[in-house]
Design a protein around this motif. Structure first.
Motif, PDB file in Angstrom:
ATOM      1  N   UNK A  52      35.863  82.248  20.839  1.00 10.58           N
ATOM      2  CA  UNK A  52      35.538  80.730  21.032  1.00 10.58           C
ATOM      3  C   UNK A  52      34.047  80.423  21.039  1.00 10.58           C
ATOM      4  N   UNK A  53      33.152  80.922  21.454  1.00 11.42           N
ATOM      5  CA  UNK A  53      31.833  80.846  21.345  1.00 11.42           C
ATOM      6  C   UNK A  53      30.943  81.820  20.424  1.00 11.42           C
ATOM      7  N   UNK A  54      31.567  82.242  19.533  1.00 17.95           N
ATOM      8  CA  UNK A  54      31.069  83.520  18.665  1.00 17.95           C
ATOM      9  C   UNK A  54      30.626  82.784  17.461  1.00 17.95           C
ATOM     10  N   UNK A  55      30.164  83.526  16.496  1.00 19.54           N
ATOM     11  CA  UNK A  55      29.530  82.915  15.200  1.00 19.54           C
ATOM     12  C   UNK A  55      30.701  82.805  14.290  1.00 19.54           C
ATOM     13  N   UNK A  56      30.388  82.604  12.997  1.00 18.98           N
ATOM     14  CA  UNK A  56      31.169  82.196  11.828  1.00 18.98           C
ATOM     15  C   UNK A  56      32.397  83.353  11.505  1.00 18.98           C
ATOM     16  N   UNK A  57      32.045  84.527  11.808  1.00 18.28           N
ATOM     17  CA  UNK A  57      33.165  85.509  11.607  1.00 18.28           C
ATOM     18  C   UNK A  57      33.739  85.996  13.034  1.00 18.28           C
ATOM     19  N   UNK A  58      33.705  85.141  13.968  1.00 21.03           N
ATOM     20  CA  UNK A  58      34.096  85.525  15.207  1.00 21.03           C
ATOM     21  C   UNK A  58      35.815  85.948  15.553  1.00 21.03           C
ATOM     22  N   UNK A 101      32.876 108.671  15.501  1.00 18.85           N
ATOM     23  CA  UNK A 101      33.053 107.455  14.215  1.00 18.85           C
ATOM     24  C   UNK A 101      33.839 106.493  14.638  1.00 18.85           C
ATOM     25  N   UNK A 102      34.195 105.863  15.976  1.00 17.89           N
ATOM     26  CA  UNK A 102      34.873 104.929  16.235  1.00 17.89           C
ATOM     27  C   UNK A 102      34.087 103.984  16.689  1.00 17.89           C
ATOM     28  N   UNK A 103      32.631 103.750  16.098  1.00 15.90           N
ATOM     29  CA  UNK A 103      31.820 102.765  16.712  1.00 15.90           C
ATOM     30  C   UNK A 103      31.908 101.564  15.975  1.00 15.90           C
ATOM     31  N   UNK A 104      32.385 101.379  14.798  1.00 18.72           N
ATOM     32  CA  UNK A 104      32.256 100.341  13.969  1.00 18.72           C
ATOM     33  C   UNK A 104      32.534  98.957  14.481  1.00 18.72           C
ATOM     34  N   UNK A 105      33.387  98.928  15.838  1.00 17.08           N
ATOM     35  CA  UNK A 105      33.882  97.557  15.909  1.00 17.08           C
ATOM     36  C   UNK A 105      32.456  96.857  16.726  1.00 17.08           C
ATOM     37  N   UNK A 106      31.590  97.805  17.431  1.00 15.72           N
ATOM     38  CA  UNK A 106      30.701  97.130  18.257  1.00 15.72           C
ATOM     39  C   UNK A 106      29.644  96.267  17.422  1.00 15.72           C
ATOM     40  N   UNK A 107      28.796  96.753  16.525  1.00 15.37           N
ATOM     41  CA  UNK A 107      28.112  96.004  15.710  1.00 15.37           C
ATOM     42  C   UNK A 107      28.402  94.466  15.161  1.00 15.37           C
ATOM     43  N   UNK A 108      29.779  94.460  14.722  1.00 16.57           N
ATOM     44  CA  UNK A 108      30.567  93.266  14.559  1.00 16.57           C
ATOM     45  C   UNK A 108      30.494  92.498  15.589  1.00 16.57           C
ATOM     46  N   UNK A 109      30.965  92.746  16.833  1.00 16.68           N
ATOM     47  CA  UNK A 109      31.423  92.139  18.121  1.00 16.68           C
ATOM     48  C   UNK A 109      29.960  91.629  18.356  1.00 16.68           C
ATOM     49  N   UNK A 110      28.835  92.340  18.554  1.00 18.50           N
ATOM     50  CA  UNK A 110      27.405  91.867  18.932  1.00 18.50           C
ATOM     51  C   UNK A 110      26.926  90.802  18.119  1.00 18.50           C
ATOM     52  N   UNK A 111      27.354  90.933  16.769  1.00 20.97           N
ATOM     53  CA  UNK A 111      26.634  90.013  16.175  1.00 20.97           C
ATOM     54  C   UNK A 111      27.379  88.720  16.135  1.00 20.97           C
ATOM     55  N   UNK A 112      28.543  88.505  16.291  1.00 18.75           N
ATOM     56  CA  UNK A 112      29.405  87.629  16.517  1.00 18.75           C
ATOM     57  C   UNK A 112      29.404  86.863  17.884  1.00 18.75           C
ATOM     58  N   UNK A 113      29.168  87.543  18.710  1.00 20.06           N
ATOM     59  CA  UNK A 113      29.145  87.224  20.220  1.00 20.06           C
ATOM     60  C   UNK A 113      28.033  86.299  20.399  1.00 20.06           C
ATOM     61  N   UNK A 114      28.396  85.539  21.598  1.00 17.96           N
ATOM     62  CA  UNK A 114      27.315  84.616  22.079  1.00 17.96           C
ATOM     63  C   UNK A 114      26.256  85.541  22.766  1.00 17.96           C
TER      64      UNK A 114
END
Length: 501
Positions: free
Chosen positions: A157-163, A229-242
């Motif tokens: 709800x409060x994330x960025x463009x690719x939330x 190697x199961x880390x790839x979700x975190x950078x995306x989540x951080x970038x889009x999260x408030x």
């Protein structure tokens, strides 16, 4: 007072959840200040009720304290069983403290759906404390899954463009790993007739069963930490999260995976943990070295800090699988320290983003000329992230590195490279963002910290320096529990020949 102390864990779980429900019912955007004050009061009350975990904790007792037990689903022998040890108690205090920080940080930043935003963090706080407190496997699993919902909503709800992409990726990664954990719980229930964690600790298991159970738990916890190697979700989540979402993700949610290794995977399958220690150490070293190099080339400040978190959490799993008192205590101290430092760094990025609506390093330059007080805080936290002595970032990493060198010199050598790479990506970001001439007219118009921002960064700076200079309050918490844990890990659970569980 006696009632509070004897039910401190229930209050710690349900008070923030109740406060979140009250904020949802009474708060709205038409009365924003009332909604914010209501959320702040709820978070402060929730923090206050966790304080007995510090003031009444018995440091000499390495077992579970503040236990509560009630029948929940008698037909399946499921209990509402709570308790904490020297590993869980400081993480609960960190959770309730960080929730207060997040509520204050969002004070002027969130102007739409304020009640829903504040309530999501209050409810999430209670659910995460439930994970740290649960001594029944099914109760733990319910809290573990339930806490995904408010974080899903916060990013979505409060994330960025690719939330939407980031939210679905975050949810699918964590959910799929958790399903394997549920399979492990069902198997253990079939063997013991119980969901009690202490019953699982006593269950003898052949090595092949231990390995399968360990890997089932590994998939859930490795995703949460996250490990390579199961880390790839975190950078995306951080970038889009408030900003608040990034703070809770880095400061608390990643620690759930590390904590759960110590609560489930390792003590339930100790022989498998020893058998697979080389595998776990290798993954940890890849996270420490390779992910630090990935952080070095990032152009987005949030993504850089996200990769930094993965690298630093590699120290946590490395410390666990060295099977030494020094390494284990260092890993636990690292979890707490990283909670303060990562929260502070994401809040610093949030301060800049609120003013310029950009996280790109290239859009800044010369910020020190217009925001000198803020720059002082940002440099301090970047130094702490680099492992500067007299900051909390140094203590845990130094303990783990010492333990690693005792275990194997080359493992310790590779782990110590983080002191170089961490300084490289942290200080290079500081140089490009804060120093030099004013880069553009937007930087020239920046205003320094307001009173609210100064308050939260000052409190975090006090924690980072305080635990760096005097870490004994943390090591006191963990010492007896770490010793008991290692004694437990030294006892083989392989059944006597011919006797299967």
């Amino acid at each position: 007072m006696y009632f509070l102390n004897s039910h401190v864990l229930s209050f710690s779980i349900w008070l923030p959840i109740l406060a979140g429900v009250v904020v949802l019912l009474l708060g709205n955007d038409n009365k924003p200040n009332f909604t914010r004050l209501l959320a702040l009061a709820g978070s402060l009350a929730a923090f206050a009720v966790t304080l007995p975990l510090y003031t009444h904790f018995n440091y000499a007792d390495g077992g579970f304290q503040f236990q509560e037990m009630a029948r929940w689903i008698p037909a399946f022998n499921v209990n509402y069983h709570l308790g904490v040890d020297g590993i869980a108690a400081p993480l609960i205090l960190l959770t309730s403290f960080t929730t207060v920080i997040v509520v204050i940080a969002a004070w002027e930043v969130i102007s739409n759906n304020i009640a829903q935003y504040m309530a999501a963090f209050l409810i999430m706080s209670g659910l995460m404390i439930g994970v740290f407190s649960a001594l029944d496997g099914l109760l733990y699993y319910v809290f573990w899954e339930a806490m995904l919902i408010p974080m899903f909503l916060v990013i979505g709800i409060w994330g960025g463009e690719n939330r939407v992409y980031a939210t679905i990726k975050f949810f699918l990664y964590t959910l799929l790993g958790s399903l394997l954990m549920l399979v492990a719980f069902i198997y253990l229930y079939h063997q013991t007739g119980s969901f009690e964690i202490v019953d699982y600790y006593k269950l003898p298991l052949p090595l092949d069963a231990q390995v399968l159970i360990f890997m089932a738990f590994f998939m859930a916890f490795a995703v949460k930490i996250p490990m390579w190697p199961v880390h790839t979700w975190l950078p995306d989540a951080h970038v889009e999260a408030p900003t608040g979402g990034s703070v809770i993700l880095a400061a608390i949610m990643l620690k759930l995976g590390g904590y759960s290794f110590l609560r489930f995977a390792m003590p339930i399958a100790p022989d498998a943990a020893h058998h697979l220690s080389g595998f776990m150490i290798t993954l940890s070293l890849i996270a420490i070295v390779y992910i630090a190099l990935v952080a070095l080339v990032q152009k987005d400040m949030k993504k850089l800090i996200a990769y930094s978190s993965i690298s630093h959490m590699g120290f946590v799993t490395l410390g666990f699988f060295l099977f030494s008192q020094l390494g284990l205590e260092g890993a636990i101290v690292q979890m707490i320290s990283h909670g303060f430092i990562s929260a502070a760094m994401f809040l610093c990025v949030g301060v800049l983003y609120d003013r310029m609506h950009s996280r790109q390093i290239a859009d800044y330059g010369g910020v020190v000329n217009t925001m000198p007080i803020f720059t002082a805080f940002a440099v301090l936290f970047a130094m702490a992230n680099s492992g500067l002595p007299a900051t909390s970032g140094f203590v845990g990493e130094f303990m783990v590195i010492l333990a690693a060198i005792k275990y194997n010199f080359w493992i310790g050598f590779l782990a110590a490279t983080t002191l170089i790479f961490g300084a490289a990506y942290s200080l290079w970001m500081v140089k490009r963002v804060f120093y030099g001439d004013i880069a553009n007219s937007h930087v020239a118009e920046l205003k320094d910290l307001n009173k609210r921002e100064l308050l939260i960064l000052s409190v975090l700076a006090l924690m980072v320096i305080g635990f760096g200079v005097y870490p004994q309050p943390l090591t006191e918490f963990t010492h007896a529990t770490a010793a008991q844990f290692l004694n437990q890990m030294a006892i083989s659970k392989l059944p006597v020949a011919g006797l299967l569980p």
